[in-house]
Design a protein around this motif. Structure first.
Motif, PDB file in Angstrom:
ATOM      1  N   UNK A  50      66.158  -1.139  10.329  1.00 48.51           N
ATOM      2  CA  UNK A  50      66.402  -0.550  11.876  1.00 48.51           C
ATOM      3  C   UNK A  50      67.692  -1.180  12.391  1.00 48.51           C
ATOM      4  N   UNK A  51      68.337  -1.986  11.760  1.00 46.98           N
ATOM      5  CA  UNK A  51      69.735  -2.376  12.197  1.00 46.98           C
ATOM      6  C   UNK A  51      69.409  -3.477  13.569  1.00 46.98           C
ATOM      7  N   UNK A  52      68.487  -4.223  13.556  1.00 44.60           N
ATOM      8  CA  UNK A  52      68.170  -5.078  14.701  1.00 44.60           C
ATOM      9  C   UNK A  52      68.309  -6.380  14.405  1.00 44.60           C
ATOM     10  N   UNK A  53      68.328  -7.202  15.653  1.00 40.91           N
ATOM     11  CA  UNK A  53      68.661  -8.569  15.493  1.00 40.91           C
ATOM     12  C   UNK A  53      66.999  -9.341  15.681  1.00 40.91           C
ATOM     13  N   UNK A  54      66.096  -8.818  15.965  1.00 38.68           N
ATOM     14  CA  UNK A  54      64.957  -9.462  16.203  1.00 38.68           C
ATOM     15  C   UNK A  54      63.878  -8.198  16.222  1.00 38.68           C
ATOM     16  N   UNK A  55      62.698  -8.634  15.902  1.00 32.42           N
ATOM     17  CA  UNK A  55      61.508  -7.713  15.742  1.00 32.42           C
ATOM     18  C   UNK A  55      60.286  -8.356  16.149  1.00 32.42           C
ATOM     19  N   UNK A  67      57.327 -13.216  15.768  1.00 29.75           N
ATOM     20  CA  UNK A  67      58.559 -12.486  15.814  1.00 29.75           C
ATOM     21  C   UNK A  67      59.387 -12.937  14.787  1.00 29.75           C
ATOM     22  N   UNK A  68      60.246 -12.319  14.273  1.00 28.72           N
ATOM     23  CA  UNK A  68      61.294 -12.444  13.482  1.00 28.72           C
ATOM     24  C   UNK A  68      62.759 -12.379  13.984  1.00 28.72           C
ATOM     25  N   UNK A  69      63.708 -13.023  13.547  1.00 29.96           N
ATOM     26  CA  UNK A  69      65.087 -13.027  14.071  1.00 29.96           C
ATOM     27  C   UNK A  69      66.302 -13.256  13.127  1.00 29.96           C
ATOM     28  N   UNK A 149      62.184 -11.219  22.391  1.00 27.23           N
ATOM     29  CA  UNK A 149      61.091 -10.952  21.361  1.00 27.23           C
ATOM     30  C   UNK A 149      59.691 -11.769  21.881  1.00 27.23           C
ATOM     31  N   UNK A 150      59.778 -13.013  22.726  1.00 27.93           N
ATOM     32  CA  UNK A 150      58.628 -13.533  23.347  1.00 27.93           C
ATOM     33  C   UNK A 150      58.029 -12.600  24.349  1.00 27.93           C
ATOM     34  N   UNK A 155      53.631  -8.369  25.773  1.00 29.36           N
ATOM     35  CA  UNK A 155      53.509  -6.824  26.219  1.00 29.36           C
ATOM     36  C   UNK A 155      54.290  -6.526  27.232  1.00 29.36           C
ATOM     37  N   UNK A 156      55.705  -7.109  27.148  1.00 26.40           N
ATOM     38  CA  UNK A 156      56.679  -6.538  28.027  1.00 26.40           C
ATOM     39  C   UNK A 156      57.853  -6.245  27.275  1.00 26.40           C
TER      40      UNK A 156
END
Length: 190
Positions: A50-55, A67-69, A149-150, A155-156
């Motif tokens: 997805x070309x992200x920096x965190x998920x 989460x991963x980063x 990510x936190x 849930x935000x």
């Protein structure tokens, strides 16, 4: 990006804003083993696809607090990791530091960006994939990512921190893109 010690992962579909799993606090992770390792591997592959920096796990439809980063700090050095059961911890002197306002986006709110002020330095503690304590401190994009990510695990979404005209602009743009068929209203994930 390193995912040493993890099995091969499979890319999963990213959930969109509106999916209930994104809008409630995630379940704490209590079991550490092969299933968790597979999930983390899938998350790294999904983030990269997805070309992200965190998920966060809920961004692929999984109700789990992790989460991963893989993102740069203020010096441009890329940092990579996983934080399970993350909690933001106070950074000494933070109250004296001005917040950093920067454009923020999210894989679950695709194509939308907004200015958002966040602390310039962030620190999070939790566990690694084996259940050992881990603490990550970062500045620059990494600080923003740790907070972003936190937030997901609580849930935000970043858009939940917006107000006034900026919130209205993002919501209206999303609604228009959904109405035109450019985006699904929300997806279940994989």
């Amino acid at each position: 990006m390193t995912s040493a010690g993890l099995p091969s992962g499979t890319a999963r579909k990213v959930t969109m804003r509106g999916n209930p799993v994104l809008h409630r606090p995630c379940r704490e992770v209590t079991e550490f083993g092969d299933e968790l390792r597979r999930l983390v591997a899938d998350m790294f592959v999904s983030m990269e696809a997805a070309d992200g920096v965190g998920l966060a796990a809920n961004q692929i439809g999984v109700d789990a607090r992790l989460f991963v980063y893989h993102c740069p700090d203020a010096s441009g050095e890329f940092r990579t990791g996983v934080v399970i059961n993350p909690k933001l911890v106070p950074v000494p002197g933070q109250a004296l530091m001005p917040p950093a306002e920067d454009e923020e986006g999210c894989l679950s709110v695709p194509g939308e960006y907004a200015l958002l002020a966040r602390p310039a330095v962030a620190e999070v503690e939790g566990q690694d994939v084996d259940g050992r304590p881990v603490r990550v401190r970062g500045d620059g994009v990494l600080a923003r990512g740790l907070q972003h990510e936190t937030d997901h695990t609580n849930g935000m979404l970043y858009v939940d921190r917006l107000s006034g005209p900026e919130l209205g602009r993002v919501v209206k743009s999303l609604e228009n893109r959904i109405r035109k068929g450019d985006l699904p209203a929300w997806s279940e994930g994989a």
